[in-house]
Write a protein that holds these residues in place. Structure first.
Motif, mmCIF file in Angstrom:
data_model
loop_
_atom_site.group_PDB
_atom_site.id
_atom_site.type_symbol
_atom_site.label_atom_id
_atom_site.label_comp_id
_atom_site.label_asym_id
_atom_site.label_seq_id
_atom_site.Cartn_x
_atom_site.Cartn_y
_atom_site.Cartn_z
ATOM 1 N N LEU A 169 3.845 0.738 -6.007
ATOM 2 C CA LEU A 169 3.124 0.042 -7.071
ATOM 3 C C LEU A 169 2.269 -1.091 -6.507
ATOM 4 O O LEU A 169 1.124 -1.304 -6.934
ATOM 5 C CB LEU A 169 4.111 -0.531 -8.094
ATOM 6 C CG LEU A 169 4.916 0.458 -8.939
ATOM 7 C CD1 LEU A 169 5.974 -0.274 -9.744
ATOM 8 C CD2 LEU A 169 4.003 1.259 -9.867
ATOM 9 N N GLU A 170 2.831 -1.824 -5.558
ATOM 10 C CA GLU A 170 2.125 -2.974 -5.004
ATOM 11 C C GLU A 170 0.960 -2.548 -4.114
ATOM 12 O O GLU A 170 -0.124 -3.141 -4.164
ATOM 13 C CB GLU A 170 3.095 -3.863 -4.228
ATOM 14 C CG GLU A 170 4.187 -4.504 -5.082
ATOM 15 C CD GLU A 170 3.634 -5.450 -6.137
ATOM 16 O OE1 GLU A 170 2.487 -5.926 -5.989
ATOM 17 O OE2 GLU A 170 4.345 -5.721 -7.124
ATOM 18 N N CYS A 175 -4.975 -1.669 -3.316
ATOM 19 C CA CYS A 175 -6.100 -0.732 -3.296
ATOM 20 C C CYS A 175 -7.039 -1.004 -4.470
ATOM 21 O O CYS A 175 -8.270 -1.042 -4.302
ATOM 22 C CB CYS A 175 -5.559 0.691 -3.351
ATOM 23 S SG CYS A 175 -6.818 1.980 -3.499
ATOM 24 N N TRP A 176 -6.476 -1.195 -5.645
ATOM 25 C CA TRP A 176 -7.274 -1.465 -6.846
ATOM 26 C C TRP A 176 -8.106 -2.742 -6.676
ATOM 27 O O TRP A 176 -9.264 -2.808 -7.090
ATOM 28 C CB TRP A 176 -6.352 -1.585 -8.049
ATOM 29 C CG TRP A 176 -6.992 -1.843 -9.377
ATOM 30 C CD1 TRP A 176 -6.843 -2.953 -10.155
ATOM 31 C CD2 TRP A 176 -7.838 -0.951 -10.118
ATOM 32 N NE1 TRP A 176 -7.542 -2.835 -11.324
ATOM 33 C CE2 TRP A 176 -8.167 -1.598 -11.332
ATOM 34 C CE3 TRP A 176 -8.342 0.314 -9.865
ATOM 35 C CZ2 TRP A 176 -8.984 -1.014 -12.286
ATOM 36 C CZ3 TRP A 176 -9.165 0.899 -10.822
ATOM 37 C CH2 TRP A 176 -9.479 0.235 -12.016
ATOM 38 N N SER A 177 -7.516 -3.748 -6.055
ATOM 39 C CA SER A 177 -8.252 -4.974 -5.777
ATOM 40 C C SER A 177 -9.420 -4.688 -4.841
ATOM 41 O O SER A 177 -10.531 -5.200 -5.034
ATOM 42 C CB SER A 177 -7.320 -6.018 -5.158
ATOM 43 O OG SER A 177 -7.991 -7.243 -4.930
ATOM 44 N N ARG A 223 -8.937 0.797 1.805
ATOM 45 C CA ARG A 223 -9.090 2.121 1.202
ATOM 46 C C ARG A 223 -9.759 2.007 -0.161
ATOM 47 O O ARG A 223 -10.616 2.829 -0.518
ATOM 48 C CB ARG A 223 -7.735 2.817 1.057
ATOM 49 C CG ARG A 223 -7.209 3.444 2.315
ATOM 50 C CD ARG A 223 -6.100 4.446 1.982
ATOM 51 N NE ARG A 223 -6.608 5.609 1.278
ATOM 52 C CZ ARG A 223 -5.848 6.595 0.797
ATOM 53 N NH1 ARG A 223 -4.511 6.526 0.945
ATOM 54 N NH2 ARG A 223 -6.366 7.629 0.177
ATOM 55 N N GLY A 224 -9.368 1.008 -0.923
ATOM 56 C CA GLY A 224 -9.989 0.803 -2.224
ATOM 57 C C GLY A 224 -11.467 0.493 -2.096
ATOM 58 O O GLY A 224 -12.291 0.990 -2.881
ATOM 59 N N ILE A 225 -11.821 -0.322 -1.106
ATOM 60 C CA ILE A 225 -13.227 -0.657 -0.884
ATOM 61 C C ILE A 225 -14.041 0.602 -0.594
ATOM 62 O O ILE A 225 -15.120 0.807 -1.142
ATOM 63 C CB ILE A 225 -13.365 -1.649 0.284
ATOM 64 C CG1 ILE A 225 -12.785 -3.018 -0.105
ATOM 65 C CG2 ILE A 225 -14.831 -1.801 0.705
ATOM 66 C CD1 ILE A 225 -12.726 -4.010 1.036
ATOM 67 N N ALA A 231 -8.389 6.702 -4.464
ATOM 68 C CA ALA A 231 -7.436 6.402 -3.392
ATOM 69 C C ALA A 231 -6.217 5.682 -3.943
ATOM 70 O O ALA A 231 -5.092 5.889 -3.476
ATOM 71 C CB ALA A 231 -8.116 5.556 -2.316
ATOM 72 N N CYS A 232 -6.421 4.851 -4.964
ATOM 73 C CA CYS A 232 -5.310 4.109 -5.569
ATOM 74 C C CYS A 232 -4.378 5.061 -6.305
ATOM 75 O O CYS A 232 -3.153 4.899 -6.266
ATOM 76 C CB CYS A 232 -5.844 3.034 -6.495
ATOM 77 S SG CYS A 232 -7.129 1.995 -5.751
ATOM 78 N N ASP A 233 -4.942 6.062 -6.973
ATOM 79 C CA ASP A 233 -4.127 7.109 -7.596
ATOM 80 C C ASP A 233 -3.296 7.838 -6.539
ATOM 81 O O ASP A 233 -2.122 8.154 -6.761
ATOM 82 C CB ASP A 233 -5.018 8.121 -8.320
ATOM 83 C CG ASP A 233 -5.520 7.624 -9.660
ATOM 84 O OD1 ASP A 233 -4.934 6.676 -10.209
ATOM 85 O OD2 ASP A 233 -6.522 8.189 -10.151
ATOM 86 N N GLU A 234 -3.909 8.102 -5.396
ATOM 87 C CA GLU A 234 -3.209 8.811 -4.331
ATOM 88 C C GLU A 234 -2.042 7.984 -3.808
ATOM 89 O O GLU A 234 -0.946 8.509 -3.585
ATOM 90 C CB GLU A 234 -4.180 9.142 -3.204
ATOM 91 C CG GLU A 234 -3.565 9.975 -2.090
ATOM 92 C CD GLU A 234 -4.580 10.383 -1.044
ATOM 93 O OE1 GLU A 234 -4.172 10.567 0.125
ATOM 94 O OE2 GLU A 234 -5.772 10.514 -1.385
ATOM 95 N N ILE A 235 -2.259 6.688 -3.624
ATOM 96 C CA ILE A 235 -1.184 5.812 -3.160
ATOM 97 C C ILE A 235 -0.077 5.747 -4.204
ATOM 98 O O ILE A 235 1.117 5.794 -3.876
ATOM 99 C CB ILE A 235 -1.727 4.400 -2.861
ATOM 100 C CG1 ILE A 235 -2.669 4.444 -1.656
ATOM 101 C CG2 ILE A 235 -0.582 3.423 -2.587
ATOM 102 C CD1 ILE A 235 -3.429 3.154 -1.416
#
Length: 242
Positions: A169-170, A175-177, A223-225, A231-235
């Motif tokens: 989750l973290e 990644c979202w950030s 990765r998010g950048i 990529a965040c969904d994948e994580i």
């Protein structure tokens, strides 16, 4: 916040709510012992104080969430006084939402639950010291709102684990950030130099079993950048952001 601190917080708040009362985090007015912080994009240009950084971060987070279609996951940001405490129920994901600043006994600081982002300017001094840090931190917290919106339970996972689930989750939130930062720069709201500072900050975060190492967090941010919300969904291991 660590699982141990959150367990202690829940116990303390349960003891206090008889005298303090239980405030709905998603209702108006702001929860007991908190004050609503209004975002202002103009603060980003002349941020001179930690609170200027917060006001800028709140405004940018709002724009990012509107851009991605997730505006409803953060309804407000509040500053928690010391002392203050509250415990609420979030029907959206059937999980609790808590906040507490109780002298030196318990200082939770920056976190998000039930559409509200909570922070304390003293507890979170290191996170809001610069504009880049504050923007990265508040974008990260908005991710937990996205997670709650799809039925995940970041608060309960913090308390009960397993730690691998919390770390996922973290890291997805880091990644979202990063994805938010890519958009901020491409939109001209912030600069490449700002993004470089934010990336260095993410790599500098201390290693935590619950959140990942600084290297893991920096890599998730990058990765998010580069890759965006997919990529965040994948994580995360499931669709949430896209």
């Amino acid at each position: 916040m660590t699982g141990r601190n959150l367990v202690a917080m829940v116990v303390v708040v349960l003891c206090l709510t008889g005298s303090v009362g239980v405030a709905r985090a998603s209702a108006e007015p702001a929860p007991w012992g908190t004050a609503t912080v209004r975002g202002d994009i103009s603060a980003c240009a002349d941020a001179a104080t930690p609170m200027d950084n917060v006001v800028c971060a709140v405004a940018l987070t709002r724009r990012w969430l509107e851009h991605t279609g997730h505006a409803s996951v953060v309804r407000r940001t509040v500053e928690v006084s010391n002392p203050a405490a509250g415990l609420t129920w979030n029907p959206r994901n059937r999980d609790i939402c808590v906040y507490a600043e109780l002298g030196t006994l318990l200082n939770v600081g920056l976190h998000h639950c039930d559409t509200t982002t909570f922070f304390n300017r003293n507890t979170d001094a290191a996170l809001i010291r610069t504009r880049a840090r504050a923007v990265a931190a508040f974008a990260h917290e908005s991710s937990h709102g996205v997670q709650e919106a799809v039925g995940l339970t970041p608060v309960s996972t913090t308390i009960f684990g397993p730690v691998e689930d919390l770390r996922r989750l973290e890291l997805a939130s880091d990644c979202w950030s990063g994805a938010a930062w890519s958009w901020y720069v491409s939109s001209g709201l912030l600069t490449v130099a700002d993004r470089i500072e934010a990336t260095a900050f993410m790599y500098s975060l201390r290693d935590q079993a619950s959140h990942g190492t600084g290297v893991q967090r920096g890599r998730a941010f990058e990765r998010g950048i580069v890759e965006g919300g997919a990529a965040c969904d994948e994580i995360l291991g499931r669709p949430a952001y896209t």
